[in-house]
Design a protein around this motif. Structure first.
Motif, PDB file in Angstrom:
ATOM      1  N   GLU A 110       0.948  -1.226   0.105  1.00 50.42           N
ATOM      2  CA  GLU A 110      -0.127  -0.024   0.036  1.00 50.42           C
ATOM      3  C   GLU A 110       0.814   1.111   0.205  1.00 50.42           C
ATOM      4  O   GLU A 110       0.428   2.362  -0.572  1.00 50.42           O
ATOM      5  CB  GLU A 110      -0.667  -0.005   1.195  1.00 50.42           C
ATOM      6  CG  GLU A 110      -2.010  -1.102   0.995  1.00 50.42           C
ATOM      7  CD  GLU A 110      -2.875  -1.467   2.315  1.00 50.42           C
ATOM      8  OE1 GLU A 110      -3.879  -1.600   2.384  1.00 50.42           O
ATOM      9  OE2 GLU A 110      -2.130  -1.184   3.390  1.00 50.42           O
ATOM     10  N   ASN A 111       2.007   1.048   0.712  1.00 47.85           N
ATOM     11  CA  ASN A 111       3.050   2.380   0.860  1.00 47.85           C
ATOM     12  C   ASN A 111       3.438   2.621  -0.657  1.00 47.85           C
ATOM     13  O   ASN A 111       3.491   3.848  -0.971  1.00 47.85           O
ATOM     14  CB  ASN A 111       4.183   1.994   1.603  1.00 47.85           C
ATOM     15  CG  ASN A 111       4.085   2.498   2.931  1.00 47.85           C
ATOM     16  OD1 ASN A 111       4.581   3.757   3.165  1.00 47.85           O
ATOM     17  ND2 ASN A 111       3.617   1.664   3.862  1.00 47.85           N
ATOM     18  N   LEU A 112       3.618   1.499  -1.477  1.00 43.35           N
ATOM     19  CA  LEU A 112       4.146   1.501  -2.968  1.00 43.35           C
ATOM     20  C   LEU A 112       3.157   2.228  -3.898  1.00 43.35           C
ATOM     21  O   LEU A 112       3.538   2.793  -4.864  1.00 43.35           O
ATOM     22  CB  LEU A 112       4.697   0.382  -3.093  1.00 43.35           C
ATOM     23  CG  LEU A 112       6.205   0.430  -3.155  1.00 43.35           C
ATOM     24  CD1 LEU A 112       6.580   0.284  -1.642  1.00 43.35           C
ATOM     25  CD2 LEU A 112       6.914  -1.211  -3.682  1.00 43.35           C
ATOM     26  N   THR A 113       1.935   1.615  -3.685  1.00 44.77           N
ATOM     27  CA  THR A 113       0.832   2.000  -4.655  1.00 44.77           C
ATOM     28  C   THR A 113      -0.139   3.363  -4.517  1.00 44.77           C
ATOM     29  O   THR A 113      -0.566   3.772  -5.277  1.00 44.77           O
ATOM     30  CB  THR A 113      -0.073   0.712  -4.624  1.00 44.77           C
ATOM     31  OG1 THR A 113      -0.839   0.619  -3.381  1.00 44.77           O
ATOM     32  CG2 THR A 113       0.467  -0.377  -5.246  1.00 44.77           C
ATOM     33  N   LEU A 114       0.107   3.884  -3.324  1.00 43.10           N
ATOM     34  CA  LEU A 114      -0.721   4.816  -2.700  1.00 43.10           C
ATOM     35  C   LEU A 114      -0.419   6.130  -3.774  1.00 43.10           C
ATOM     36  O   LEU A 114      -1.496   6.673  -4.311  1.00 43.10           O
ATOM     37  CB  LEU A 114      -0.348   5.383  -1.348  1.00 43.10           C
ATOM     38  CG  LEU A 114      -1.233   6.582  -0.716  1.00 43.10           C
ATOM     39  CD1 LEU A 114      -2.368   5.778   0.344  1.00 43.10           C
ATOM     40  CD2 LEU A 114      -0.583   7.582  -0.347  1.00 43.10           C
ATOM     41  N   ALA A 115       0.720   6.651  -3.967  1.00 46.31           N
ATOM     42  CA  ALA A 115       0.914   7.894  -4.756  1.00 46.31           C
ATOM     43  C   ALA A 115       0.593   7.388  -6.233  1.00 46.31           C
ATOM     44  O   ALA A 115      -0.254   8.369  -6.994  1.00 46.31           O
ATOM     45  CB  ALA A 115       2.234   8.362  -4.488  1.00 46.31           C
TER      46      ALA A 115
END
Lengths: 256, 365
Positions: A110-115
């Protein structure tokens, strides 16, 4: 004081150009007339004693810090108070922090896909595919569904690098990426950065890892008291420093 | 250390394999501990010796007013509740229609229970609440579907308390978030406005806010325009709670490391995206205990609507106790209603502890 880095592989416009940049914290003059250019594909290492303004300088490039005088152009866009420009530049400039700054309430994936999902409007499935691709590149795909707090410092920093890469930035800024790591984890992070450098990413790294500077840097910039004191290609910088302050600094960090 | 083992001794743990050893280790481990244990036991024993004969042995559980009078002073009159429960729960709502507020209370309880389950936390929740609140409005007001119209002047009792508390919490919370963000804003006008509102509202007693909403506010309105008394009280409660909650939320915002804000900025997230997905989810988790503290306070503060003549459950009970036939049972009435408040507040507290553990699971391995 100017740091017109000679080794411009690319004869076009610089991708980052700081001219006569000044910044104060209250009365404290933290950046003094900084002139500095970076061309596409260059890797610049910035070093200097603590409080020299090196972090502040690279944090100006994505407007985490605001400069008060001078001009700063990134990827053809001048940084002003215009929020549109700031957001446009931040989309193209990735940043890796000393303390990782991962989002602890989200999983690694989720950290990687959020932005990418919210800023670049990439469909979720595609963003996850990209995320897994970069997690494989930093060699921790098996951690995708864990929370940052469950990873070691070195793993967290590699996730942070992957998080920035997922935005497909043109420029990567590294703000002392290995300073908060236990010694045995420094190498895994530096290896990732060396790989990234070899692939042609434009990088500015604030670091004291002189081995890294020797291995990949096109130029080493030495800052002290808010000024760029000396800038040179790494071999000459280490073998033959010109300025007294540079000599002193190098003797302090290399001979211990 | 000393007080805790003593109270733990109240419900003797079955798990201790050797009770005597457990007692020795936890209650009588030192001279000081032993002394404190004895003191606490003495106080508990004296309290029970006072309560049990009055509240249980000599009490009248079911009976007439005369039977209660006979034991006055030596026994409690719990018979008050079977006699008066409908007035306490529904106050002045028309007697034959009281199934409507009863059903409304049940819908409220269903909504609380439904929302408490994490698997229901999706967009359906909004529809469930929308439907539930619409059903409550139809039931309470009537005037459609063959239900007779009941003006909200006649609403009272438990359902009024639940309405005031539910809308109070549900609307004060988002408002508080906006106020807290506003107070930390870079824009001077917004910042000043938020600070002024918070400090002004927080600086006066709720009673005076309600009084102003009820008595003074109508004076400022042009003639012919009236805003319902219940609505004014509700708005007063919302604004008051929002000012308190705003400071709780701000504490959470300030407790987050600066790096979280910077990472969100550096990734190009807009202000509202960063707040919604990065900052608030973390900040609000940090302040669950003081938030629930404020919720519980608000739940009980709804009883201050007494000042403007609304009959919430506490005031309905007090009114019931003013019946000349059943006069003088104040302790029983307050005890009973307090128990009801306690059930709601304790449920909130327990639930918040559960949510807190679940939310903070990611922090532990």
């Amino acid at each position: 004081m100017s740091a017109n880095v000679a080794a411009a592989q690319d004869s076009g416009q610089p991708i980052i150009k700081l001219s006569k940049l000044n910044k104060w914290y209250g009365d404290f003059h933290v950046l003094k007339n900084i002139d500095f250019e970076v061309y596409k594909g260059q890797k610049i290492v910035v070093c200097g004693p603590s409080g020299s303004g090196k972090s502040t300088m690279i944090r100006c490039i994505n407007r985490l810090e605001e400069h008060q005088q001078g001009s700063l152009v990134v990827d053809g866009i001048e940084l002003t108070n215009d929020l549109k420009n700031i957001e446009a530049i931040r989309r193209e400039v990735g940043m890796v922090f000393q303390h990782f700054n991962l989002f602890p309430h989200l999983t690694v994936l989720e950290n990687l896909t959020l932005a990418p999902i919210w800023v670049r409007k990439v469909p979720k499935a595609e963003a996850e595919e990209t995320a897994m691709h970069f997690l494989k590149r930093v060699r921790i795909p098996e951690q995708a569904n864990k929370y940052p707090g469950q990873l070691s410092g070195g793993q967290q920093q590699r996730v942070a690098i992957a998080r920035s890469l997922c935005m497909k930035p043109k420029i990567m800024l590294f703000d002392e990426p290995t300073s908060a790591l236990d010694p045995e984890m420094v190498k895994e992070v530096l290896d990732t950065m060396v790989e990234l450098a070899r692939e042609g990413m434009t990088m500015i790294c604030v670091t004291h890892e002189m081995g890294f500077a020797k291995a990949v840097a096109d130029a080493v910039v030495f800052m002290d008291k808010g000024e760029i004191v000396e800038a040179n290609e790494p071999h000459a910088f280490f073998a033959n420093p010109q300025n007294e302050r540079t000599k002193l600094f190098l003797s302090q960090i290399l001979n211990h | 250390m000393a007080g805790i083992p003593a109270s733990a001794g109240l419900n003797a743990p079955v798990i201790a394999s050797k009770p005597l050893e457990w007692l020795k280790a936890n209650l009588f481990s030192s001279w000081l501990n032993t002394a404190l244990t004895l003191v606490v036991f003495y106080i508990i024993a004296r309290t029970l010796m006072g309560f049990v004969p009055w509240g249980i042995v000599n009490a009248v559980w079911i009976g007439t007013a005369d039977e209660c009078k006979a034991v006055k002073g030596v026994g409690a009159c719990w018979a008050f509740f079977p006699e008066k429960w409908r007035f306490i729960l529904f106050a002045t709502y028309p007697y034959d229609e009281q199934w409507r507020p009863a059903l409304s209370c049940a819908i409220f309880l269903f909504l609380y229970g439904f929302s408490a389950m994490r698997r229901n936390w999706n967009s359906n929740l909004f529809y469930v609440w929308g439907g539930g609140l619409a059903a409550i409005a139809i039931l309470m007001w009537g005037g459609v579907l063959g239900l007779s119209y009941v003006s909200n002047e006649r609403w009272g009792g438990l359902v009024l308390t639940l309405i005031l508390a539910t809308f109070g919490i549900a609307l004060a919370f988002p408002l508080a978030i906006l106020l807290a963000l506003g107070r930390r804003s870079d824009m001077p006008a917004i910042k000043t406005l938020c600070i002024a509102f918070i400090e002004l509202v927080r600086g006066v007693p709720l009673i005076s806010v309600l009084f102003m909403a009820s008595v003074m506010f109508p004076l400022f309105l042009p003639e012919g325009i009236t805003i319902d008394k219940l609505l004014r009280a509700q708005v007063g409660i919302i604004l008051f709670a929002a000012a308190y909650l705003a400071e709780v939320v701000r504490a959470g915002l300030q407790a987050l490391p600066k790096g979280q804000y910077e990472a969100a900025d550096a990734l190009g997230l807009s202000y509202w995206q960063a707040m919604r997905m990065i900052i608030l989810p973390q900040a609000l988790r940090l302040v669950i205990p003081p938030t629930v503290n404020t919720f519980i306070g608000l739940f009980k503060d709804t009883s201050l609507v007494l000042i403007i003549g609304l009959l919430d459950i506490l005031n309905a009970a007090k009114t019931a106790a003013a019946d000349p036939l059943w006069r003088g049972y104040g302790p029983e009435v307050y005890f009973g209603v307090s128990l009801l408040y306690f059930v709601f507040c304790f449920a909130m507290s327990k639930y918040s502890q559960k949510v807190e553990t679940e939310f903070n699971r990611h922090k532990h391995r």
